[in-house]
Design an enzyme around this catalytic site. Structure first.
Site, PDB file in Angstrom:
ATOM      1  N   ASP A 125      -1.234  -3.247   2.124  1.00 26.32           N
ATOM      2  CA  ASP A 125      -0.926  -3.032   3.561  1.00 26.32           C
ATOM      3  C   ASP A 125      -1.709  -2.755   4.313  1.00 26.32           C
ATOM      4  O   ASP A 125      -2.344  -1.228   3.945  1.00 26.32           O
ATOM      5  CB  ASP A 125       0.566  -2.017   3.034  1.00 26.32           C
ATOM      6  CG  ASP A 125       0.897  -0.971   3.494  1.00 26.32           C
ATOM      7  OD1 ASP A 125       0.319  -1.051   4.471  1.00 26.32           O
ATOM      8  OD2 ASP A 125       1.670   0.000   3.148  1.00 26.32           O
ATOM      9  N   ASP A 178      10.393   0.187   0.548  1.00 30.77           N
ATOM     10  CA  ASP A 178      10.928  -0.241   2.318  1.00 30.77           C
ATOM     11  C   ASP A 178       9.540  -1.326   2.615  1.00 30.77           C
ATOM     12  O   ASP A 178      10.027  -1.088   3.099  1.00 30.77           O
ATOM     13  CB  ASP A 178      10.412   1.096   2.545  1.00 30.77           C
ATOM     14  CG  ASP A 178       9.584   2.186   1.900  1.00 30.77           C
ATOM     15  OD1 ASP A 178       8.829   1.386   1.254  1.00 30.77           O
ATOM     16  OD2 ASP A 178       8.870   2.803   2.750  1.00 30.77           O
ATOM     17  N   TYR A 203      -4.458  -0.759   0.328  1.00 37.29           N
ATOM     18  CA  TYR A 203      -4.004   0.303   0.479  1.00 37.29           C
ATOM     19  C   TYR A 203      -4.284   1.049   1.759  1.00 37.29           C
ATOM     20  O   TYR A 203      -5.072   1.958   1.719  1.00 37.29           O
ATOM     21  CB  TYR A 203      -3.332   0.994  -0.868  1.00 37.29           C
ATOM     22  CG  TYR A 203      -1.770   1.870  -0.529  1.00 37.29           C
ATOM     23  CD1 TYR A 203      -1.487   1.566   0.564  1.00 37.29           C
ATOM     24  CD2 TYR A 203      -1.873   2.727  -0.937  1.00 37.29           C
ATOM     25  CE1 TYR A 203       0.337   2.656   1.414  1.00 37.29           C
ATOM     26  CE2 TYR A 203      -1.291   3.972   0.214  1.00 37.29           C
ATOM     27  CZ  TYR A 203      -0.346   3.738   0.773  1.00 37.29           C
ATOM     28  OH  TYR A 203       1.057   4.092   0.598  1.00 37.29           O
ATOM     29  N   GLU A 256       0.354   1.307  -3.456  1.00 33.78           N
ATOM     30  CA  GLU A 256       1.526   2.308  -4.284  1.00 33.78           C
ATOM     31  C   GLU A 256       2.194   2.045  -5.364  1.00 33.78           C
ATOM     32  O   GLU A 256       3.242   2.296  -5.378  1.00 33.78           O
ATOM     33  CB  GLU A 256       2.507   2.563  -2.660  1.00 33.78           C
ATOM     34  CG  GLU A 256       1.384   2.881  -1.596  1.00 33.78           C
ATOM     35  CD  GLU A 256       3.583   4.350  -1.174  1.00 33.78           C
ATOM     36  OE1 GLU A 256       3.881   4.577  -1.219  1.00 33.78           O
ATOM     37  OE2 GLU A 256       3.286   3.208  -0.238  1.00 33.78           O
TER      38      GLU A 256
END
Length: 256
Positions: free
Chosen positions: A147, A247, A106, A34
């Site tokens: 992720d 986050d 990702y 990201e």
């Protein structure tokens, strides 16, 4: 060899946090996700000043992945996940670093589900599985890190029903992750902590960080030869509590 993964959630906005963490943890390899930046705006010079060289695939506004190496140049081997030439989303990059093939991943979020975004998520994970199998058959030592946007089991999410309709924990998502891991890959964090609730992501909403209402979305999948070298794993939770934090918190593994 210390390999880390960090969904930075905008590399320029959180550059100060990233550099502070790099100085403290000093990972040898870092997979970032990201980036949320075009290639021309990436903070390459600032990271090189810290001793990190990288390979990048940026994308404006969303997505973006990178692999950084401390004191060496990653050798780029792939900048996109094969299997769909029409897929332009920057979600996969792969490079050789000091004799290990590393992928920064990702995976799609998939919300809302059901719908086209969820279909794309499942198709993307199926493509990743096929490519991972091809990589494994080369016999190279491989780390798939990043992720994955899947909390694989109920142990990987805080006790709640508020996420029941979310794409991250749907049976289809979890089944896709299980197929990916199969019998040939080792989920590094879970292998050393089989019964522990470990989180890498805390949503900004509803005070989930303050309540430790997290999910484990960031994973390391290792080929068997690297699994035998696995010494320890960790999550640098404190990074999530910093002002202006992502986050996600950085996760890492140490290989002997």
């Amino acid at each position: 060899m210390l390999i880390a993964t960090f969904n930075i959630n905008n590399v320029n906005r959180r550059l100060e946090n990233l550099i502070a963490w790099l100085r403290e943890r000093q990972p040898d390899v870092v997979c970032l996700q990201e980036l949320k930046s075009e290639d021309r705006a990436l903070p390459i010079a600032a990271l090189e000043k810290e001793g990190y060289h990288g390979v990048w695939r940026g994308q404006k506004t969303w997505n973006g992945v990178a692999i950084l190496a401390r004191g060496s140049e990653p050798i780029l081997t792939r900048k996109a996940l094969p299997g769909d030439p029409e897929d332009k989303q920057a979600r996969y990059i792969e490079a050789a670093v000091n004799g290990v093939l590393v992928a920064s991943i990702y995976a799609p979020n998939g919300n809302p589900q059901p719908g086209p975004k969820f279909d794309y998520k499942l198709a993307w994970l199926a493509r990743l599985q096929r490519h991972a199998t091809s990589l494994r058959r080369t016999g190279a030592p491989i780390v798939l890190a990043g992720d994955f946007n899947v909390a694989p089991t109920d142990l990987d999410i805080y006790p709640t029903k508020s996420w029941d309709d979310d794409a991250l924990i749907q049976p289809e998502s979890r089944a896709a992750f299980r197929r990916l891991v199969g019998r040939s890959w080792t989920d590094a964090i879970r292998s050393l902590h089989p019964d522990q609730r470990i989180y890498t992501f805390w949503d900004y909403k509803r005070q989930r960080w303050e309540r430790d209402a997290g999910l484990r979305l960031d994973h390391f999948l290792l080929t068997r030869d690297l699994a035998e070298r696995l010494i320890e794993t960790g999550v640098d939770r404190d990074v999530r509590g910093l002002p202006g934090a992502s986050d996600h918190a950085p996760a890492w593994i140490r290989l002997g």
